[in-house]
Scaffold this motif. Structure first.
Motif, PDB file in Angstrom:
ATOM      1  N   SER A  81      -1.687   5.124   8.221  1.00 57.15           N
ATOM      2  CA  SER A  81      -1.874   3.561   7.902  1.00 57.15           C
ATOM      3  C   SER A  81      -3.864   3.446   7.781  1.00 57.15           C
ATOM      4  O   SER A  81      -4.158   2.665   7.418  1.00 57.15           O
ATOM      5  CB  SER A  81      -1.576   2.762   9.140  1.00 57.15           C
ATOM      6  N   ASN A 103       7.494   6.844   6.850  1.00 54.55           N
ATOM      7  CA  ASN A 103       7.877   6.389   4.951  1.00 54.55           C
ATOM      8  C   ASN A 103       6.720   5.449   4.783  1.00 54.55           C
ATOM      9  O   ASN A 103       6.821   4.720   3.363  1.00 54.55           O
ATOM     10  CB  ASN A 103       8.891   5.376   5.191  1.00 54.55           C
ATOM     11  N   SER A 104       5.854   4.574   5.599  1.00 51.96           N
ATOM     12  CA  SER A 104       5.020   3.703   5.080  1.00 51.96           C
ATOM     13  C   SER A 104       4.141   4.317   4.187  1.00 51.96           C
ATOM     14  O   SER A 104       3.308   3.767   3.910  1.00 51.96           O
ATOM     15  CB  SER A 104       3.818   3.082   6.268  1.00 51.96           C
ATOM     16  N   VAL A 106       5.035   5.895   1.516  1.00 52.95           N
ATOM     17  CA  VAL A 106       4.777   5.614   0.197  1.00 52.95           C
ATOM     18  C   VAL A 106       4.878   4.306  -0.053  1.00 52.95           C
ATOM     19  O   VAL A 106       3.388   4.255  -1.821  1.00 52.95           O
ATOM     20  CB  VAL A 106       6.160   5.508   0.156  1.00 52.95           C
ATOM     21  N   ASP A 107       4.060   3.588   0.658  1.00 51.52           N
ATOM     22  CA  ASP A 107       2.750   2.206  -0.104  1.00 51.52           C
ATOM     23  C   ASP A 107       1.246   2.409   0.197  1.00 51.52           C
ATOM     24  O   ASP A 107       0.708   1.754  -0.514  1.00 51.52           O
ATOM     25  CB  ASP A 107       3.540   1.239   0.733  1.00 51.52           C
ATOM     26  N   ILE A 108       1.167   3.317   1.050  1.00 46.96           N
ATOM     27  CA  ILE A 108      -0.047   3.677   0.929  1.00 46.96           C
ATOM     28  C   ILE A 108      -0.064   3.906   0.011  1.00 46.96           C
ATOM     29  O   ILE A 108      -1.278   4.114  -1.081  1.00 46.96           O
ATOM     30  CB  ILE A 108      -0.033   4.329   2.253  1.00 46.96           C
ATOM     31  N   CYS A 109       0.176   5.590  -0.726  1.00 47.97           N
ATOM     32  CA  CYS A 109       0.300   6.410  -1.907  1.00 47.97           C
ATOM     33  C   CYS A 109       0.033   5.053  -3.189  1.00 47.97           C
ATOM     34  O   CYS A 109      -0.994   5.587  -3.907  1.00 47.97           O
ATOM     35  CB  CYS A 109       0.834   7.413  -1.854  1.00 47.97           C
ATOM     36  N   THR A 110       0.794   3.993  -3.160  1.00 50.23           N
ATOM     37  CA  THR A 110       1.157   3.394  -4.303  1.00 50.23           C
ATOM     38  C   THR A 110      -0.152   2.546  -4.508  1.00 50.23           C
ATOM     39  O   THR A 110      -0.827   2.281  -5.404  1.00 50.23           O
ATOM     40  CB  THR A 110       2.418   2.939  -4.193  1.00 50.23           C
ATOM     41  N   ASN A 111      -0.293   2.125  -3.231  1.00 53.24           N
ATOM     42  CA  ASN A 111      -1.756   1.359  -3.075  1.00 53.24           C
ATOM     43  C   ASN A 111      -2.639   1.927  -3.468  1.00 53.24           C
ATOM     44  O   ASN A 111      -3.642   1.154  -3.857  1.00 53.24           O
ATOM     45  CB  ASN A 111      -1.870   0.348  -1.509  1.00 53.24           C
ATOM     46  N   ASP A 114      -2.753   2.475  -7.114  1.00 58.93           N
ATOM     47  CA  ASP A 114      -3.033   1.464  -7.742  1.00 58.93           C
ATOM     48  C   ASP A 114      -5.032   0.707  -8.566  1.00 58.93           C
ATOM     49  O   ASP A 114      -4.708  -0.039  -8.792  1.00 58.93           O
ATOM     50  CB  ASP A 114      -1.766   0.070  -7.221  1.00 58.93           C
ATOM     51  N   CYS A 135      10.033  11.359   4.307  1.00 55.68           N
ATOM     52  CA  CYS A 135       9.435  10.820   2.457  1.00 55.68           C
ATOM     53  C   CYS A 135       9.060  10.882   1.454  1.00 55.68           C
ATOM     54  O   CYS A 135       8.483  10.617   0.815  1.00 55.68           O
ATOM     55  CB  CYS A 135       8.426  10.128   3.269  1.00 55.68           C
ATOM     56  N   ASN A 138      10.982   9.744  -1.570  1.00 57.76           N
ATOM     57  CA  ASN A 138      10.619   8.885  -1.896  1.00 57.76           C
ATOM     58  C   ASN A 138       9.390   8.735  -2.286  1.00 57.76           C
ATOM     59  O   ASN A 138       9.111   8.175  -4.121  1.00 57.76           O
ATOM     60  CB  ASN A 138      10.160   8.133  -0.577  1.00 57.76           C
TER      61      ASN A 138
END
Length: 198
Positions: A81, A103-104, A106-111, A114, A135, A138
């Protein structure tokens, strides 16, 4: 509100971000390839931010260092984070040893992607038991580009994609270099200690 003509295109068509994953076994050149890509981005005058897990202090407290001693400055982070807070207005984000993040990541890299950033990730795809590592599966699934690099088996000279652990420890995370691991092909990895007798 007045918008400079040079920025109109950027606002109407924001830059596209993407994710690149460099994966493979230990001693396969993952970090070396990561550093090469990040240095090329710097030569192109892009703003680059680089991170590694704080627990990885094998070669240096701060720098990311490859096995052949190529290095680049990074920011060690305790948690994934923290990366969002530290990327600011950079163009490129580099992450080394990504398998150590939860695994958080994954969302951070996507963010980050994006929001128009190029995200370059390096990490072990398999642990010492030959199983998908943390991770990484994923991250590989959501990446636009995946590069699998290979080492050379220390026992037979074939292409190596496994990290064979030399110590008896069964914990998944055990930091080490040639003192704890060696690169092996599938056959020599599966043979275990018997491979040294053949």
């Amino acid at each position: 509100m007045f918008i400079e003509p040079s920025r109109k295109k950027e606002i109407l068509h924001p830059r596209t971000g993407w994710i690149e994953v460099i994966c493979g076994s230990m001693f396969s050149g993952k970090t070396e390839e990561l550093i090469r890509r990040l240095n090329r981005a710097k030569i192109a005058r892009l703003k680059v931010e680089i991170f590694k897990p704080a627990l990885d202090k094998r070669y240096h407290e701060v720098d990311i260092v490859s096995h052949n001693e190529t290095s680049i400055r990074s920011t060690p982070v305790q948690t994934a984070s923290e990366i969002l807070l530290l990327t600011g207005n950079c163009d490129v984000v580099g992450l080394d040893e990504a398998q150590f993040f939860d695994n958080s990541i994954v969302d951070i890299c996507t963010n980050l992607a994006d929001n128009g950033k190029r995200v370059i990730i390096a990490g072990l795809d398999m642990d010492f038991q030959g199983r998908p590592f943390g991770c990484m599966p994923n991250l590989m699934a959501i990446a636009e580009y995946v590069t699998k690099v290979h080492a050379i088996c220390v026992l037979c000279g074939d292409v190596a994609s496994h990290s064979y652990r030399l110590s008896p420890s069964q914990q998944q995370v055990l930091l080490g270099e040639t003192d704890h691991y060696e690169a092996r092909c599938r056959r020599c990895f599966n043979l275990g200690e018997k491979a040294k007798l053949i």
